[in-house]
Design an enzyme around this catalytic site. Structure first.
Site, PDB file in Angstrom:
ATOM      1  CD1 TRP A  10      -6.255  12.164  19.915  1.00 49.75           C
ATOM      2  CD2 TRP A  10      -4.396  11.196  19.776  1.00 49.75           C
ATOM      3  NE1 TRP A  10      -6.319  10.898  19.980  1.00 49.75           N
ATOM      4  CE2 TRP A  10      -5.119  10.387  19.767  1.00 49.75           C
ATOM      5  CE3 TRP A  10      -3.046  10.840  18.751  1.00 49.75           C
ATOM      6  CZ2 TRP A  10      -4.529   9.055  20.678  1.00 49.75           C
ATOM      7  CZ3 TRP A  10      -2.448   9.426  19.556  1.00 49.75           C
ATOM      8  CH2 TRP A  10      -2.916   8.702  20.468  1.00 49.75           C
ATOM      9  CG  HIS A  96     -11.245  19.377  10.423  1.00 51.52           C
ATOM     10  ND1 HIS A  96     -10.571  20.515  10.927  1.00 51.52           N
ATOM     11  CD2 HIS A  96     -11.333  18.769  11.501  1.00 51.52           C
ATOM     12  CE1 HIS A  96     -11.067  20.732  12.059  1.00 51.52           C
ATOM     13  NE2 HIS A  96     -11.714  19.903  12.388  1.00 51.52           N
ATOM     14  CD  GLU A  98      -8.303  22.441  12.801  1.00 46.40           C
ATOM     15  OE1 GLU A  98      -7.980  21.821  12.467  1.00 46.40           O
ATOM     16  OE2 GLU A  98      -8.793  23.368  13.869  1.00 46.40           O
ATOM     17  N   GLY A 174     -13.272  24.052  18.832  1.00 47.95           N
ATOM     18  CA  GLY A 174     -12.149  24.537  19.697  1.00 47.95           C
ATOM     19  C   GLY A 174     -11.963  25.836  20.923  1.00 47.95           C
ATOM     20  CB  SER A 213     -17.023  22.986  22.297  1.00 51.45           C
ATOM     21  OG  SER A 213     -15.847  24.123  21.323  1.00 51.45           O
ATOM     22  N   GLY A 234     -12.550  16.795  18.914  1.00 50.02           N
ATOM     23  CA  GLY A 234     -11.265  17.483  19.061  1.00 50.02           C
ATOM     24  C   GLY A 234      -9.900  17.397  20.930  1.00 50.02           C
ATOM     25  N   GLY A 235     -10.193  18.390  21.316  1.00 49.76           N
ATOM     26  CA  GLY A 235      -9.235  19.125  22.632  1.00 49.76           C
ATOM     27  C   GLY A 235      -9.682  17.381  23.309  1.00 49.76           C
TER      28      GLY A 235
HETATM   29  C1  PEP Z   1     -12.592  19.438  16.067  1.00 52.91           C
HETATM   30  O1  PEP Z   1     -11.728  19.370  15.292  1.00 52.91           O
HETATM   31  O2  PEP Z   1     -12.879  18.598  14.626  1.00 52.91           O
HETATM   32  C2  PEP Z   1     -12.979  19.442  16.647  1.00 52.91           C
HETATM   33  C3  PEP Z   1     -14.458  19.361  16.956  1.00 52.91           C
HETATM   34  O3  PEP Z   1     -12.453  20.228  18.181  1.00 52.91           O
HETATM   35  P1  PEP Z   1     -13.146  20.316  19.499  1.00 52.91           P
HETATM   36  O4  PEP Z   1     -13.764  19.842  19.824  1.00 52.91           O
HETATM   37  O5  PEP Z   1     -12.295  21.044  19.623  1.00 52.91           O
HETATM   38  O6  PEP Z   1     -13.686  21.477  18.799  1.00 52.91           O
END
Ligand code: PEP
Length: 251
Positions: A10, A96, A98, A174, A213, A234-235
């Site tokens: 999340w 991660h 980030e 993302g 993604s 993620g999203g």
């Molecule tokens: C993530 O943050 O681990 C991720 C894969 O994000 P998204 O699915 O939004 O690309």
């Protein structure tokens, strides 16, 4: 045959109201989705208590997005593995991209976080991935290999069985860009070889997730690959219908 695993990350999204409604929708579709694999949601630390209560007996496991590399002590703002375990967490994401980018986390620190998690009975989901510049320079294998080796070198072979690995190309997170199923499979196969070198059993048991993604539209193709054992999402995990549709894409 490894059972597939779908982990929702999340990130820093949510509120008491929004979490309640997302989890209620998720629980409503969970039985069908779990025919596709295990489900986990990794929520912001401040919402663990709320989410843990809502998820009781749902079959959906709870996870966190980070953990301290220290056991206990004067580390303002940090959350220990024991604290996560206290709130019913079964999983925690470590390393991660980030966290690596905005908090300067190193491979060594990430390995220590994973060890702390395992010592508290949590399963760490260890993330590796290359930047776009590294991919374009033909350095993907080298970079992933280095991240994974640094991490595996501090673990005992038997500890390796209790990991989840997530391959997340940073340029796909993302952005709406996804690695093709073949690109992802190539990296996953390499990661599995590294696991086998450490322990044949780990090579068999460890689930390697793809992240970047992942959407209902591309999940089926990606999940067909022999070394892709699920997704770190993620999203799309913020919409119950999409998260459920991704898990069902394997059926
Ligand atoms: C993530 O943050 O681990 C991720 C894969 O994000 P998204 O699915 O939004 O690309």
């Amino acid at each position: 045959m490894r059972r597939k695993l779908f982990v929702g990350n999340w990130k820093m999204h949510g509120s008491l109201v929004a979490n309640g409604s997302l989890l209620r929708d998720l629980k409503a579709g969970a039985r069908e989705a779990m025919e596709g694999g295990d489900l986990v949601v990794c929520v912001p630390a401040c919402y663990l208590a709320q989410c843990s209560e809502i998820l009781i007996q749902s079959g959906i496991a709870l996870g966190a997005q980070d953990v301290s590399s220290h056991a206990v002590g004067p580390y303002t703002g940090e959350v220990s593995a024991r604290m996560l375990q206290d709130f019913g967490c079964k999983y925690v994401i470590v390393g991660h991209s980030e966290r690596r980018e905005y908090h300067g986390e190193t491979d060594e620190e990430i390995a220590h976080k994973a060890q702390r998690a395992m010592a508290a009975g949590l399963t760490p989901i260890v993330c590796v991935g290359e930047t776009l510049a590294q991919r374009e320079a033909g350095r993907t294998r080298e970079v992933i290999n280095m991240q994974m080796s640094a991490f595996l070198s501090v673990l005992e072979p038997e500890e390796t069985n209790d990991l989840i690995v997530a391959y997340e190309p940073i340029w796909a997170i993302g952005t709406g860009k996804t690695a093709t199923a073949e690109m992802a499979q190539e990296v996953h196969a390499m990661l599995r070889e590294q696991l086998v070198e450490k322990s044949a059993e780990a090579g068999e048991l460890v689930r390697i997730l793809y992240g970047g993604s992942m959407r209902p539209q591309n999940a089926h193709e990606i999940l067909q690959m022999p070394d892709i054992d699920g997704g770190l999402i993620g999203g799309a995990s913020l919409k119950a219908a999409d998260f459920i549709a991704i898990a069902k894409a394997v059926l």
